[in-house]
Design an enzyme around this catalytic site. Structure first.
Site, short mmCIF file in Angstrom:
data_model
loop_
_atom_site.label_atom_id
_atom_site.label_comp_id
_atom_site.label_asym_id
_atom_site.label_seq_id
_atom_site.Cartn_x
_atom_site.Cartn_y
_atom_site.Cartn_z
N SER A 22 -63.59 -76.80 -69.18
CA SER A 22 -65.02 -76.58 -69.38
C SER A 22 -65.33 -75.48 -70.40
O SER A 22 -64.68 -74.43 -70.44
CB SER A 22 -65.68 -76.21 -68.04
OG SER A 22 -67.05 -75.93 -68.23
N LYS A 67 -72.14 -83.83 -58.13
CA LYS A 67 -73.59 -83.69 -58.36
C LYS A 67 -74.43 -84.30 -57.24
O LYS A 67 -75.45 -83.74 -56.85
CB LYS A 67 -73.97 -84.29 -59.71
CG LYS A 67 -73.41 -83.51 -60.89
CD LYS A 67 -73.82 -84.11 -62.22
CE LYS A 67 -73.20 -83.35 -63.37
NZ LYS A 67 -73.59 -83.92 -64.68
N ASP A 79 -89.41 -82.71 -57.74
CA ASP A 79 -89.53 -84.17 -57.75
C ASP A 79 -88.51 -84.83 -58.67
O ASP A 79 -88.03 -85.93 -58.38
CB ASP A 79 -90.95 -84.56 -58.17
CG ASP A 79 -91.21 -86.05 -57.99
OD1 ASP A 79 -91.06 -86.54 -56.86
OD2 ASP A 79 -91.55 -86.72 -58.99
N ASP A 104 -79.40 -81.39 -66.53
CA ASP A 104 -79.00 -82.58 -67.28
C ASP A 104 -80.25 -83.28 -67.80
O ASP A 104 -80.32 -83.71 -68.96
CB ASP A 104 -78.21 -83.54 -66.40
CG ASP A 104 -76.76 -83.13 -66.21
OD1 ASP A 104 -76.24 -82.38 -67.06
OD2 ASP A 104 -76.15 -83.55 -65.21
N GLY A 134 -73.77 -96.54 -66.79
CA GLY A 134 -73.27 -95.66 -65.74
C GLY A 134 -74.39 -95.13 -64.89
O GLY A 134 -75.44 -94.73 -65.41
#
Length: 297
Positions: A22, A67, A79, A104, A134
């Site tokens: 990372s 996630k 929301d 994201d 995906g």
């Protein structure tokens, strides 16, 4: 000089598996000049990572494959996080409850707004058609961001039930569920392809290059990208000579956007959410550009 022993220096980190590659620690250190610590939290599993987070950290970034689990762990969220059903940020509150966020989504909105003339679309003009491949955390965030920007958005996944669950959530009615057996047609009809699958899909690798010509491809995976270009038998991935044999070959007349762009955008928005402070974007960009590149083997 007397030090305040009660003063708390905030600590942040990253959980996921694997995370050794990372760039997040380098970006975070650049963002705040070393003001805060940022660690790779490498535990055996998600539950162990959460225990470390609650014990030692104020907030964490969350990457694959955690996630959706992070979303389920949270006590409060907005929301957007509810519509996506996944979170890449968890923050510990004073009462030990957990708040989730999703950068994201925010990062992708930033990138798409920079690279596509969305705000210039006149009434009646043809919409930009997006195909998201995906339905994991990144794919769901991408589909929500694309649709919320007014793009005609289709999402496909090998497991159709995952797509149906996602689009059935309140607020996602403008996202179109596609089917894998229509993949060639969907590719041909799309202007933008957002590829969030972490491996090469054989169905796409074997497609004729006409399916990619003139299109924009945005790939989420920056560490081991699936797409590459070829020249006289040589394969180039992220601008580097690669020996990978199973890459998806893109023709030259295809615009490719690396996952590093998405990483940087979600880091800018995410670090601001974690700390409440604006990061040094110029320093982050410099850190990303100076990261040592390696040849894929």
């Amino acid at each position: 000089m007397i030090l305040d022993q009660n003063k708390h220096t905030k600590r942040f980190g990253l959980i996921g598996s694997p995370i050794g590659h990372s760039l997040s620690p380098a970006l975070f250190n650049a963002a705040y000049g070393g003001k805060y610590s940022y660690d790779l939290i490498e535990e055996a599993g998600f539950k162990e990572s959460i225990v470390r987070f609650l014990s030692d950290y104020d907030g964490i970034n969350v990457t694959s494959p955690y996630k959706r689990l992070a979303f389920e762990e949270a006590d409060t969220y907005d929301d957007v996080v509810r519509r996506i059903g996944a979170a890449n940020i968890l923050m510990k509150n004073e009462d030990e409850s957990i708040t989730a966020a999703n950068s994201d989504y925010a990062g992708l909105r930033m990138v798409l707004g920079d690279h596509f003339e969305i705000e210039d679309n006149e009434a009646g003009a043809e919409k930009i058609r997006t195909l998201v491949i995906g339905c994991g955390g990144a794919g769901m965030a991408a589909a929500c961001a694309s649709a919320d920007l007014g793009m005609e958005t289709v999402i496909v996944n090998r497991t159709q039930a995952a797509v149906e669950r996602f689009v059935s959530r309140p607020g996602n009615g403008n996202i179109i569920p596609g089917k894998m057996h229509d993949l060639e047609h969907l590719m041909e009809e799309s202007h933008l392809i957002i590829y969030t699958v972490p491996v090469v899909m054989e169905e796409i690798r074997k497609m004729p290059k006409r399916f990619f010509t003139g299109k924009s491809i945005f790939e989420a995976n920056y560490a081991n990208p699936s797409f590459s270009r070829q020249f006289r038998g040589l394969t180039f991935s992220n601008g580097l000579l690669s020996l990978k044999k199973d890459s998806i070959w893109m023709p030259q007349r295809c615009y490719y956007l690396s996952g590093k762009v998405w990483l940087l955008a979600q880091a800018i928005t995410g670090f601001r959410i974690l700390t409440g402070e604006r990061p040094d974007e110029a320093a982050m960009l410099k850190a990303a550009s100076e990261t040592k590149k390696t040849t894929d083997f």
